[in-house]
Design a protein around this motif. Sequence first.
Motif, PDB file in Angstrom:
ATOM      1  N   CYS A   1     -39.000  -2.473 -10.165  1.00 52.95           N
ATOM      2  CA  CYS A   1     -38.115  -1.310 -10.014  1.00 52.95           C
ATOM      3  C   CYS A   1     -38.308  -0.297 -11.131  1.00 52.95           C
ATOM      4  O   CYS A   1     -38.043   0.882 -10.946  1.00 52.95           O
ATOM      5  CB  CYS A   1     -36.660  -1.754  -9.930  1.00 52.95           C
ATOM      6  SG  CYS A   1     -36.029  -2.563 -11.411  1.00 52.95           S
TER       7      CYS A   1
ATOM      8  N   CYS B   1     -36.409  -3.812 -19.192  1.00 50.02           N
ATOM      9  CA  CYS B   1     -36.556  -2.411 -18.782  1.00 50.02           C
ATOM     10  C   CYS B   1     -35.345  -1.563 -19.126  1.00 50.02           C
ATOM     11  O   CYS B   1     -35.389  -0.347 -18.965  1.00 50.02           O
ATOM     12  CB  CYS B   1     -36.870  -2.321 -17.293  1.00 50.02           C
ATOM     13  SG  CYS B   1     -35.553  -2.929 -16.249  1.00 50.02           S
TER      14      CYS B   1
ATOM     15  N   CYS C   1     -34.706  -5.518  -9.857  1.00 54.53           N
ATOM     16  CA  CYS C   1     -35.655  -6.479  -9.301  1.00 54.53           C
ATOM     17  C   CYS C   1     -35.653  -7.786 -10.086  1.00 54.53           C
ATOM     18  O   CYS C   1     -36.010  -8.826  -9.560  1.00 54.53           O
ATOM     19  CB  CYS C   1     -37.056  -5.876  -9.234  1.00 54.53           C
ATOM     20  SG  CYS C   1     -37.883  -5.772 -10.832  1.00 54.53           S
TER      21      CYS C   1
ATOM     22  N   CYS D   1     -38.541  -8.608 -14.804  1.00 55.42           N
ATOM     23  CA  CYS D   1     -38.919  -8.317 -16.192  1.00 55.42           C
ATOM     24  C   CYS D   1     -38.027  -9.026 -17.209  1.00 55.42           C
ATOM     25  O   CYS D   1     -38.101  -8.753 -18.397  1.00 55.42           O
ATOM     26  CB  CYS D   1     -38.878  -6.813 -16.441  1.00 55.42           C
ATOM     27  SG  CYS D   1     -37.201  -6.191 -16.560  1.00 55.42           S
TER      28      CYS D   1
HETATM   29  S1  FES Z   1     -38.352  -3.960 -13.840  1.00 57.96           S
HETATM   30 FE1  FES Z   1     -36.895  -4.429 -12.365  1.00 57.96          FE
HETATM   31  S2  FES Z   1     -35.307  -5.319 -13.545  1.00 57.96           S
HETATM   32 FE2  FES Z   1     -36.677  -4.655 -15.006  1.00 57.96          FE
END
Ligand code: FES
Length: 579
Positions: A34, A75, A45, A48
Amino acid sequence: MPTVTINGIECEFTPGDLVIEVADRNGIDIPRYCYHPGLSRPAQCRICLATFQAPNPRNDNKLEPMMGGKLLPTCVTECVDGMVVEMQSKKTIANQKAVMEFLLINHPLDCPVCDQAGECTLQDFSYQYGRGHSRFTDTKVVSPKKNLGDHIYMYSDRCIMCTRCVRFTEEVTGTSELMIDSRGDKSTIDIFPGEPINNPLASNVIDLCPVGSLLDKDFLFAQRVWFLKRTAGIDPFTSSGDNIWVEHNQGRVYRIKPRHNMDINTWWITDEVRYGWKFVHSDNRLVTPTRKEHGVQVDATWTRAYKQVIDTIRGASKTALVISPTLTTEEAYLLVRAVRSMNENISLFLGPVPTDGEDIEYPNPQAGKAFVQRAEKVPNKNGVKRVLDAVGGGYKEFDTFVRNASEFDAVVMTANFPSAWVTDDLVDALNGRKTILIDTTQSVLCDKADVVLPSSTFAEKSGTFENCTNIMQHFDQAIPNQHDSKSEGQIALDLIELANGGTLKEHAPGFGAQIVDEQPGQVPGASDSILLPRGELYDAKTIRNRMGEDFESLKIVGESVQDAAPEELVESDMELIEL
Ligand code: FES
Ligand code: SF4
């Protein structure tokens, strides 16, 4: 400077930096779906996630797990001095496997027929972070394919609901054509009834989609991506200077993609830049020099055509040279020198500069920089003007040429536009003039001209474009010259050689050796092996240096030009096996 340790590597950061940004800068892999640096960060998502420890000032700055040891998204988590981030802990790896298993539950296993194969992060992360087998035994939810717009197909059941595409249309273009319909495992990305996604930047959602859900109709089943090579290019269709990749195989262009440059186009390009390349392989291309004989155009050798060009210019009392703003700065310079070497009495004109409306800004607070779609539809007006001012001592606009064409008995006209450009006024103006046309595609002028020289498109040459904000950027040659064409720079060098009493040698332009792809499964690519007579071989860098030596005011071109990125393969993580 404060530091954070990610996977055992100590990295410096500036306060406010996210862990994922610092990891990217230091070449540390963190999977993501995401997250995109040009969009908002919903952290949805969960691929990460990492374990975090940070010094606790209330406990003698001892390292302690953050948030009670829960996994946190890299992220959206900002770095703290002394923080330790672990992407390879047992807990993190278990999370990555769980997320991958969840995402793949309803994802079809159709990689062999999916256009995204080879550049799909679901495929890549499933190898790197997933399980080797699926435990899901129920029936997968099957969703339909959809036609979302002029350029975009959607394979709904491949979607992992990262929402990058939806956020792009909300946050960058502000057009909001895309939405999430329904809930849970029935959620699907869709357009509103009768409202396709056709905004000027629409196809960026194809690049943003990390899986093969949003696909480019134009590239569908055209080529496996691991056969493509990408050459650094500069937008040849507008004055933006947008950085692009020209992706090609075996001497054919297959697609154009944006190349990241925060100073100019950030991550995006317009659809007009993405799809404007079709004229490179058009059936309408000029394939060989021609000359008018008894009122009709007949094929001519380059040598014969050059002779007529030289005789025409030498015999003219007044010659007009029209330099198109689609040519590179180096080519403009060479053409002025070439025509001058045959006849001192020339007048210089800038070719037509088509525009369409006004510049359109797309503000993007996330990037801190707006993306601009330029109204001016030529790439190098500023570079050509710079040369005409320096070498020619001034020039006049195209309108002035059309009004006063009758003053000249010979006209050298360059063009290289991607679409129809000849006007009735121009045809009338050239009536009765000896016309030498240097162009890429057929037009009504080809029948009228006394000599027609086929030139190469942006993909077949290298050089410098100076954009509307005076940034000078070099781009590389991606594919060999098509048919018997030559770049305008090469044509000028040939003419200089002949005008000075030299001779041309029959040799390939030295580009052929680079074009043969050597990956398994490939036939050797088309090579530029056509033996055409040539003078000094056109090399943009050499010409830039020469310009600076000859004209103090053109030194800046050699000094300020930004080099292109090196050519790359569109790498696949899959191992290729030769059968
Ligand atoms: S890239 Fe999706 S939660 Fe961090
Ligand atoms: S279509 Fe692609 S970009 Fe859009 S939400 Fe689904 S996976 Fe993400």
